[in-house]
Design a protein around this motif. Structure first.
Motif, PDB file in Angstrom:
ATOM      1  N   LEU A  25       2.641 -21.973  32.127  1.00 35.29           N
ATOM      2  CA  LEU A  25       0.870 -21.854  33.037  1.00 35.29           C
ATOM      3  C   LEU A  25       1.416 -19.674  33.695  1.00 35.29           C
ATOM      4  O   LEU A  25       0.325 -18.988  34.180  1.00 35.29           O
ATOM      5  N   GLU A  26       2.445 -19.058  32.459  1.00 38.78           N
ATOM      6  CA  GLU A  26       2.143 -17.899  33.320  1.00 38.78           C
ATOM      7  C   GLU A  26       1.547 -17.250  32.091  1.00 38.78           C
ATOM      8  O   GLU A  26       1.351 -16.366  32.311  1.00 38.78           O
ATOM      9  N   LYS A  29      -2.038 -17.562  33.059  1.00 41.39           N
ATOM     10  CA  LYS A  29      -2.860 -16.875  34.672  1.00 41.39           C
ATOM     11  C   LYS A  29      -2.394 -15.300  33.815  1.00 41.39           C
ATOM     12  O   LYS A  29      -3.349 -14.861  34.058  1.00 41.39           O
ATOM     13  N   GLN A  32      -6.005 -14.813  31.525  1.00 36.35           N
ATOM     14  CA  GLN A  32      -7.243 -14.714  32.895  1.00 36.35           C
ATOM     15  C   GLN A  32      -6.799 -13.411  33.391  1.00 36.35           C
ATOM     16  O   GLN A  32      -7.966 -12.786  33.294  1.00 36.35           O
ATOM     17  N   THR A  33      -5.799 -12.724  33.894  1.00 36.52           N
ATOM     18  CA  THR A  33      -6.569 -11.381  34.010  1.00 36.52           C
ATOM     19  C   THR A  33      -6.635 -10.372  33.344  1.00 36.52           C
ATOM     20  O   THR A  33      -7.204  -9.571  33.627  1.00 36.52           O
ATOM     21  N   THR A  56      -0.573 -25.932  41.113  1.00 37.72           N
ATOM     22  CA  THR A  56      -0.092 -25.145  39.752  1.00 37.72           C
ATOM     23  C   THR A  56      -1.382 -23.878  39.951  1.00 37.72           C
ATOM     24  O   THR A  56      -0.723 -22.678  39.898  1.00 37.72           O
ATOM     25  N   LEU A  58      -3.970 -23.463  39.180  1.00 40.95           N
ATOM     26  CA  LEU A  58      -4.310 -23.130  37.847  1.00 40.95           C
ATOM     27  C   LEU A  58      -5.653 -23.959  37.854  1.00 40.95           C
ATOM     28  O   LEU A  58      -5.994 -24.724  38.322  1.00 40.95           O
ATOM     29  N   LYS A  59      -6.714 -22.707  37.608  1.00 41.51           N
ATOM     30  CA  LYS A  59      -8.345 -23.141  37.005  1.00 41.51           C
ATOM     31  C   LYS A  59      -9.102 -22.214  36.032  1.00 41.51           C
ATOM     32  O   LYS A  59      -9.121 -21.707  35.847  1.00 41.51           O
ATOM     33  N   THR A  60      -9.926 -23.410  35.143  1.00 42.40           N
ATOM     34  CA  THR A  60      -9.805 -23.289  34.349  1.00 42.40           C
ATOM     35  C   THR A  60     -11.092 -24.345  33.723  1.00 42.40           C
ATOM     36  O   THR A  60     -11.205 -24.970  34.503  1.00 42.40           O
TER      37      THR A  60
END
Length: 289
Positions: A25-26, A29, A32-33, A56, A58-60
Motif C-alpha cells: 500500500l505504501e 501511494k 502516485q505522489t 485502504t 487507495l484510489k486507482t
C-alpha cells in the motif's frame, strides 16, 4: 521513465490472506505522489475490488473482468466490452449441461447458479475419494477463495437471465475435475469471437475477443497520453500474459509459474514477500536516475 504501473490482484498485490499489505500500500501511494499512474488489472469485478480497497484509502484506475471494463479512480465507468448476449446465454447453457459451477460478472453483481456450491462439494468428494493423494483442505481453500468475492446474486438457471438487459462482461467456469476443464477449454478455444484465459488451476474465463488486460492497458495508456513503452506491469498468472507482453517493462511474481517468469523481463519477490512493493521501488529508483 515509467509513467504507469499495472498491477494484478490475486497472487500479486494480495497476500495469502487476500489482503493488501501495508508495504504494498505504501509503495503504491508513493508512486502516485511521484506522479506515476497506478492501475489495478484483475479478473475480478470492479465492485469486488472496491470492497477489498474499502479501508485502504487507495484510489486507482481499475481494469476489471480481465480487461472487459475500465473504471476511473472516482468510480465512473470509462470503457467496457460486454460479451454478445446471445453468445453469453449459449455459453451458460452449455456450462449448465456439462455440470459446471460458473460465475457471470455483470454491472453490479456476480451471478451464479443456486446449486453451484453443491456441485463443487460433490466434485470435491469425488476427486478426493478417487485420489487419496489430493488434499481435501487444499480444494476447500480454493472453493472458499472463490466464494469470498463480494456481490453474489443467485439464479436457478441461465434462463432466468434471458429477459434481462444486463451486460455480461466475464464468464468464469470452475471445476475440480481436470477432464471437465479440458473439455471446456477445448470447446471454447475454437470460438473466434471470444478470449479464453485461465487465472487459476481450477478455472477458465471467457470475455469478448476485444477484451484482455493487454488491450485495456493500451486503451488506458492512450487515454492518459502515455506511450506504451513507458508502462510497466506485474502479475503471476496466464490471464496476465497479454499485459505483460505489451508493457514496456514486465515482472513476474516469485510465486508465478515458470512460463510466466520466462515471458517477463524480470522476476520480483513473491506475493507473501511484498513483491509488488519491491518492484515498484525498483522502478522508482530507475526513474530517479
Amino acid at each position: 521513465m515509467v509513467k504507469l504501473i499495472a498491477v494484478d490482484l490475486d497472487g500479486t498485490l494480495l497476500n495469502e490472506n487476500n489482503q493488501v499489505s501495508n508495504e504494498n500500500l505504501e509503495a503504491i501511494k508513493l508512486a502516485q505522489t511521484l506522479g506515476v499512474e497506478v492501475v489495478v488489472a484483475t479478473g475480478r469485478a470492479y465492485f469486488d475490488v472496491k470492497a477489498i480497497f474499502k479501508d485502504t484509502g487507495l484510489k486507482t484506475w481499475i481494469i476489471g473482468a480481465n480487461g472487459a471494463t475500465i473504471h476511473q479512480p472516482n468510480g465512473e465507468l470509462f470503457h467496457s466490452v460486454p460479451i454478445n448476449r446471445v453468445e453469453a446465454l449459449n455459453i451458460l447453457d452449455w456450462l449448465e449441461q456439462e455440470g459446471f459451477y460458473y460465475e457471470v460478472f455483470s454491472n453490479d453483481s456476480i451471478i451464479t447458479p443456486q446449486n453451484g456450491r453443491e456441485l463443487l462439494a460433490i466434485e470435491m468428494d469425488r476427486v478426493t475419494s478417487g485420489n487419496p493423494d489430493v488434499g481435501i483442505e487444499q480444494l476447500k481453500h480454493a472453493a472458499e477463495k472463490q466464494y469470498s468475492q463480494t456481490g453474489f446474486s443467485f439464479i436457478h438457471s441461465c434462463q432466468d437471465l434471458a429477459q434481462t438487459e444486463l451486460n455480461f462482461y466475464n464468464i468464469l467456469a470452475f471445476s475440480f475435475d481436470e477432464d471437465k476443464l479440458k473439455r471446456g477449454r477445448a470447446h471454447f478455444g475454437e470460438k473466434t469471437d471470444l478470449t479464453i484465459v485461465s487465472s487459476a488451476k481450477h478455472n477458465f474465463e471467457l470475455e469478448h475477443r476485444d477484451a484482455s488486460k493487454g488491450i485495456a492497458l493500451k486503451i488506458l495508456a492512450n487515454k492518459l497520453n502515455i506511450n506504451i513503452g513507458a508502462t510497466a506491469a506485474v502479475g503471476d498468472s496466464f490471464n496476465d500474459l497479454s499485459m505483460l507482453g505489451v508493457a514496456g517493462r514486465s515482472a513476474a511474481m516469485g510465486n508465478a509459474p515458470k512460463e510466466i517468469k520466462e515471458s517477463c523481463h524480470e522476476v520480483t519477490l513473491s506475493n507473501v514477500e511484498d513483491g509488488v512493493a519491491h518492484y515498484i521501488y525498483s522502478l522508482i529508483r530507475d526513474n530517479s536516475k
